[in-house]
Structure formats: structure tokens, C-alpha cells
Scaffold this motif. Structure first.
Motif: not given
Length: 191
Positions: A128-138
């Protein structure tokens, strides 16, 4: 025969999840689960080698559901900031609709169970944390979030928002909905 076996496995997992929905429920034993299903414990073990394997089945359902929905959100929403918001809301809504699964995700139902189950819950949190990091980098790459934003810290805060929402929901005996005030909370976290 295998169709019937699959149906029985699904019924066992569904009953286990329903039993986990009971607020302040004691540790669920295979004897209690078998009694609820009007089966023998031996019949349970024909479908699952152990109670840990039953919890693994619940984890598979959880992961398949939340990460399939996450992938749909990411595919349909180009803005990383909106992805993060929608994913947060989806995960909190999932908890409201799947109370027994919430007790599994928070680790409450895993006390005194096989240690690898707690590790599995932790892996979901990491994902979940990795998914949020990916979204925020996007969001940074498209300009909807400032390049100076602390995306790792923001992702951690979103992850803690989700887990905290799940935990408070379970601890309140399903009274405090995790989606309560979520829009205001997301505005505070993401601006």
C-alpha cells in the motif's frame, strides 16, 4: 467434484470472515468454525491443511480485491494526486464493507496465530505504501504536486491514515466509520 470443493472452501472462508465481524469476538477455533458450518473439524481439514491456510485464503481475497481496484483507479485516473485520494477512499470503504477482513488487516484476528500471517499483513501494508509513493511521484511528474513535496513522507502518512482508519473502526466495534471526515483529512495531508 472439484466445483463442489471450491464452493465448500469459499463457504468456509466466508463463514470465517463473518465470525470475525463479531465485535470483541474471542479467538476463533476450528471447532467453533466447524460447529457454525455444521461440519466436523476433519471436514475442514479436508479443504485446508491448517487454520493458517484459511487465513491465507482471506489474505488472497483481500489482496486480489484491493489491488485489482487500485490498478483500475490508476488506469482510469491520470492525476497521481487524485489516484492517491481515490485509493485511500477505496481502502477505507473496503474496510466498512468487509469488517472481518478489517480484523485480519489490522492483525487483531491474527493474535496467537502463525507468525507468517502477521508478516503477510505487513507485506500488504508495504505494498500500500509503495502504491502511494508511486501515485505521488506521478503527481510530481505531472505538476499536480510540487517537486519539493516530501512524497515518501506523504505516502507514509496516507498509509498510516488507512491503517489507522481500519484500526479505529475495529476498536470502536464498527461504530466509527473510517470514511468519516476523510475528504477533510485528505485535504490536510495532500493540500
Amino acid at each position: 467434484m472439484s466445483g463442489k470443493t471450491g464452493e465448500r472452501k469459499h463457504q468456509i472462508l466466508q463463514t470465517l470472515a463473518e465470525m470475525l465481524e463479531q465485535p470483541l469476538s474471542a479467538r476463533i477455533t476450528t471447532a467453533a468454525l466447524a460447529a457454525k458450518l455444521q461440519l466436523s473439524e476433519a471436514a475442514l481439514y479436508r479443504h485446508f491443511a491448517s487454520k493458517a491456510q484459511m487465513f491465507e485464503g482471506l489474505f488472497e481475497f483481500i489482496e486480489t480485491t484491493i489491488f485489482s481496484l487500485t490498478n483500475q483507479i490508476i488506469a482510469n485516473e491520470p492525476d497521481g494526486l487524485q489516484q492517491a485520494k481515490k485509493i485511500t477512499l477505496m481502502m477505507l470503504t473496503f474496510a466498512e464493507r468487509n469488517r472481518g477482513m478489517t480484523r485480519v488487516l489490522t492483525g487483531d484476528a491474527l493474535v496467537n496465530e502463525d507468525a507468517r500471517l502477521q508478516a503477510r499483513a505487513s507485506q500488504i501494508t508495504d505494498r500500500i505504501d509503495a502504491t502511494f509513493r508511486q501515485c505521488l511521484r506521478q503527481a510530481v511528474s505531472t505538476g499536480s504536486l510540487s517537486a519539493s513535496s516530501e512524497t515518501t513522507a506523504m505516502a507514509a502518512l496516507l498509509t498510516q491514515q488507512v491503517i489507522g482508519g481500519w484500526l479505529r473502526f475495529a476498536q470502536s466495534c464498527w461504530q466509527y466509520l473510517p470514511t468519516k471526515h476523510i475528504n477533510a483529512q485528505l485535504t490536510l495531508i495532500l493540500g
